[in-house]
Enzyme design. Sequence first.
Site, PDB file in Angstrom:
ATOM      1  CG  ASP A   1     -15.781  23.808 -63.483  1.00 33.36           C
ATOM      2  OD1 ASP A   1     -15.987  23.726 -64.700  1.00 33.36           O
ATOM      3  OD2 ASP A   1     -15.315  22.861 -62.830  1.00 33.36           O
TER       4      ASP A   1
ATOM      5  CD  GLU B   1     -15.103  32.172 -57.152  1.00 35.35           C
ATOM      6  OE1 GLU B   1     -13.919  32.173 -57.551  1.00 35.35           O
ATOM      7  OE2 GLU B   1     -15.539  31.324 -56.363  1.00 35.35           O
TER       8      GLU B   1
HETATM    9  P1  IMP Z   1     -17.113  25.254 -59.173  1.00 38.52           P
HETATM   10  O1  IMP Z   1     -17.501  25.204 -57.726  1.00 38.52           O
HETATM   11  O2  IMP Z   1     -17.234  23.914 -59.838  1.00 38.52           O
HETATM   12  O3  IMP Z   1     -17.835  26.317 -59.962  1.00 38.52           O
HETATM   13  O4  IMP Z   1     -15.573  25.537 -59.233  1.00 38.52           O
HETATM   14  C1  IMP Z   1     -15.078  26.720 -58.805  1.00 38.52           C
HETATM   15  C2  IMP Z   1     -13.638  26.614 -58.375  1.00 38.52           C
HETATM   16  O5  IMP Z   1     -12.987  25.481 -58.958  1.00 38.52           O
HETATM   17  C3  IMP Z   1     -12.873  27.811 -58.856  1.00 38.52           C
HETATM   18  O6  IMP Z   1     -12.956  28.869 -57.935  1.00 38.52           O
HETATM   19  C4  IMP Z   1     -11.483  27.253 -59.045  1.00 38.52           C
HETATM   20  O7  IMP Z   1     -10.769  27.333 -57.845  1.00 38.52           O
HETATM   21  C5  IMP Z   1     -11.708  25.812 -59.411  1.00 38.52           C
HETATM   22  N1  IMP Z   1     -11.649  25.557 -60.864  1.00 38.52           N
HETATM   23  C6  IMP Z   1     -12.667  25.252 -61.696  1.00 38.52           C
HETATM   24  N2  IMP Z   1     -12.256  25.085 -62.951  1.00 38.52           N
HETATM   25  C7  IMP Z   1     -10.922  25.315 -62.936  1.00 38.52           C
HETATM   26  C8  IMP Z   1      -9.905  25.322 -63.969  1.00 38.52           C
HETATM   27  O8  IMP Z   1     -10.146  25.094 -65.166  1.00 38.52           O
HETATM   28  N3  IMP Z   1      -8.645  25.603 -63.545  1.00 38.52           N
HETATM   29  C9  IMP Z   1      -8.321  25.875 -62.252  1.00 38.52           C
HETATM   30  N4  IMP Z   1      -9.243  25.893 -61.266  1.00 38.52           N
HETATM   31  C10 IMP Z   1     -10.526  25.612 -61.610  1.00 38.52           C
HETATM   32 MG    MG Z   2     -11.529  29.737 -56.603  1.00 38.46          MG
END
Ligand code: IMP
Ligand code: MG
Length: 183
Positions: A106, A102
């Site tokens: 986040d 990945e």
């Molecule tokens: P999660 O599902 O909240 O863990 O987010 C994962 C996805 O959100 C990542 O694969 C990214 O595509 C996007 N994402 C999360 N944080 C960022 C950031 O700071 N910049 C750009 N994309 C982000």
């Molecule tokens: Mg992504």
Amino acid sequence: MSSVVIHGHTFKPKISSSEIQKAVAEVAKQINKDLKGKQPLFLAVLNGSFMFAADLMKKVNIECEISFVKVASYEGTSSSGKIKQLIGLNEDIKGRTVVIVEDIVDTGNTIENVWEQLKALGVADIRIATLLFKPNAYTKTVPIEYAAIVIPNDFIVGYGLDYKGLGRNLEDIYVLDYENDKK
Ligand code: IMP
Ligand code: MG
């Protein structure tokens, strides 16, 4: 490195490409040690992980396979939470060791979703390798074995990561400059 403007927002330099390469090499070293003889299948989650996956694989020196999958879209500067189905998986992954590659973890919504889908398909050992990890945003319990770089809860772009489609091609990583950002 100087600041960049994307969709009218200023991003300032945060992590240089040489720092990124060092961190990626550390992850590769650990994987080479842990997964030797297991013939892992690396599953890189597109689009964000393409640069990390390429650099990581150049440093992984054990017998392995790599394939690419897609999950969901992400819009704006916070996670949408709307996760779609895993697409593009053609390999028989039952009983195998799979390393999910990945760009960033986040909230963990995406990774938990992928994890559950792989478990349901009978994967024996699932590991997560992520370029960036935001532990303060993480709300899940799925273990993140290989996190190259740990960062605070900032919004970043570059080295595969985008802001509304732009910035993926930047070689270094930039952070949204909240102070100088006129919204
Ligand atoms: P999660 O599902 O909240 O863990 O987010 C994962 C996805 O959100 C990542 O694969 C990214 O595509 C996007 N994402 C999360 N944080 C960022 C950031 O700071 N910049 C750009 N994309 C982000
Ligand atoms: Mg992504």
